[in-house]
Design a protein around this motif. Sequence first.
Motif, mmCIF file in Angstrom:
data_model
loop_
_atom_site.group_PDB
_atom_site.id
_atom_site.type_symbol
_atom_site.label_atom_id
_atom_site.label_comp_id
_atom_site.label_asym_id
_atom_site.label_seq_id
_atom_site.Cartn_x
_atom_site.Cartn_y
_atom_site.Cartn_z
ATOM 1 N N PHE A 136 -78.971 -10.489 5.023
ATOM 2 C CA PHE A 136 -78.435 -9.518 5.966
ATOM 3 C C PHE A 136 -79.889 -8.877 6.301
ATOM 4 C CE2 PHE A 136 -75.044 -9.870 3.032
ATOM 5 C CZ PHE A 136 -74.003 -9.767 3.902
ATOM 6 N N GLN A 137 -79.805 -8.428 7.751
ATOM 7 C CA GLN A 137 -80.950 -7.533 8.388
ATOM 8 C C GLN A 137 -80.518 -6.293 9.155
ATOM 9 O OE1 GLN A 137 -82.262 -10.313 11.448
ATOM 10 N NE2 GLN A 137 -83.531 -11.441 9.981
ATOM 11 N N ALA A 138 -80.988 -5.299 9.016
ATOM 12 C CA ALA A 138 -80.539 -4.221 9.692
ATOM 13 C C ALA A 138 -81.751 -3.469 10.818
ATOM 14 C CB ALA A 138 -80.308 -3.187 8.694
ATOM 15 N N GLU A 139 -81.247 -3.257 11.886
ATOM 16 C CA GLU A 139 -82.210 -2.306 12.493
ATOM 17 C C GLU A 139 -81.822 -1.050 12.872
ATOM 18 O OE1 GLU A 139 -82.433 -4.256 16.537
ATOM 19 O OE2 GLU A 139 -83.158 -6.161 15.644
ATOM 20 N N VAL B 269 -77.275 1.869 13.802
ATOM 21 C CA VAL B 269 -77.672 1.002 12.659
ATOM 22 C C VAL B 269 -76.895 -0.328 13.219
ATOM 23 C CG1 VAL B 269 -77.558 0.244 10.431
ATOM 24 C CG2 VAL B 269 -77.911 2.543 10.840
ATOM 25 N N GLN B 270 -77.716 -1.488 13.385
ATOM 26 C CA GLN B 270 -77.281 -2.626 13.722
ATOM 27 C C GLN B 270 -77.476 -3.860 12.670
ATOM 28 O OE1 GLN B 270 -79.093 -4.796 17.150
ATOM 29 N NE2 GLN B 270 -77.053 -5.485 17.893
ATOM 30 N N VAL B 271 -76.237 -4.116 12.020
ATOM 31 C CA VAL B 271 -76.305 -4.838 10.707
ATOM 32 C C VAL B 271 -76.019 -6.453 11.396
ATOM 33 C CG1 VAL B 271 -75.380 -5.355 8.626
ATOM 34 C CG2 VAL B 271 -75.664 -3.062 9.538
ATOM 35 N N GLN C 120 -71.787 -17.701 8.089
ATOM 36 C CA GLN C 120 -71.347 -17.343 9.378
ATOM 37 C C GLN C 120 -72.143 -16.125 9.820
ATOM 38 O OE1 GLN C 120 -67.275 -15.908 8.937
ATOM 39 N NE2 GLN C 120 -67.027 -15.383 11.113
ATOM 40 N N LYS C 121 -72.354 -16.021 11.173
ATOM 41 C CA LYS C 121 -73.364 -15.245 11.918
ATOM 42 C C LYS C 121 -72.295 -14.089 12.314
ATOM 43 C CE LYS C 121 -76.863 -17.831 11.305
ATOM 44 N NZ LYS C 121 -76.988 -18.614 10.446
ATOM 45 N N VAL C 122 -72.455 -12.790 12.094
ATOM 46 C CA VAL C 122 -71.819 -11.674 12.440
ATOM 47 C C VAL C 122 -72.804 -10.535 12.539
ATOM 48 C CG1 VAL C 122 -69.841 -10.079 11.572
ATOM 49 C CG2 VAL C 122 -69.770 -12.400 11.047
ATOM 50 N N THR C 123 -72.482 -9.803 13.516
ATOM 51 C CA THR C 123 -73.382 -8.582 13.962
ATOM 52 C C THR C 123 -72.356 -7.586 14.181
ATOM 53 O OG1 THR C 123 -74.982 -9.847 14.897
ATOM 54 C CG2 THR C 123 -74.983 -7.665 15.577
#
Length: 136
Positions: free
Chosen positions: A56-59, A102-104, A110-113
């Motif tokens: 997971f990445q978060a901006e 916050v963008q996760v 599976q790629k989910v945003t």
Amino acid sequence: MDSRGRVFGLALLCVTGASHGLVLGSATGAALIGRPLDLVIQVHGAVGEDALSSCFQAEVYHGDARQEASGVRVLAQAGAQPQVTDVRIASVATVDEPVVTVQVRSTCGQKVTRQYVMLADLPSEIVVPSALRDGP
């Protein structure tokens, strides 16, 4: 229904049953002005999916200002239910704008945003500096 329709329906059912889903759910926590951001996002996944912190990445944005990636921590841990993982997002910098975004993004499998937009609130307890409390 003819036999081709039945075969197609059966094939569609098999494909649907084999698919894996990953859903970024609701966020709990609050954006409080003057305090670091601390959110928990529930990730609902299929049985056997392993959600690691590295997946997971978060901006984090305070207003339009993107916070440094080095100041945002992402930690995944087992949730209360078997198919749920809690992803904790915490920032080092204190919230200094009324809008926090916050963008996760999931990066494994599976790629989910998903984007979460919050209105920052004042903390319920306001700490008054001692110089103001004591008076002249």
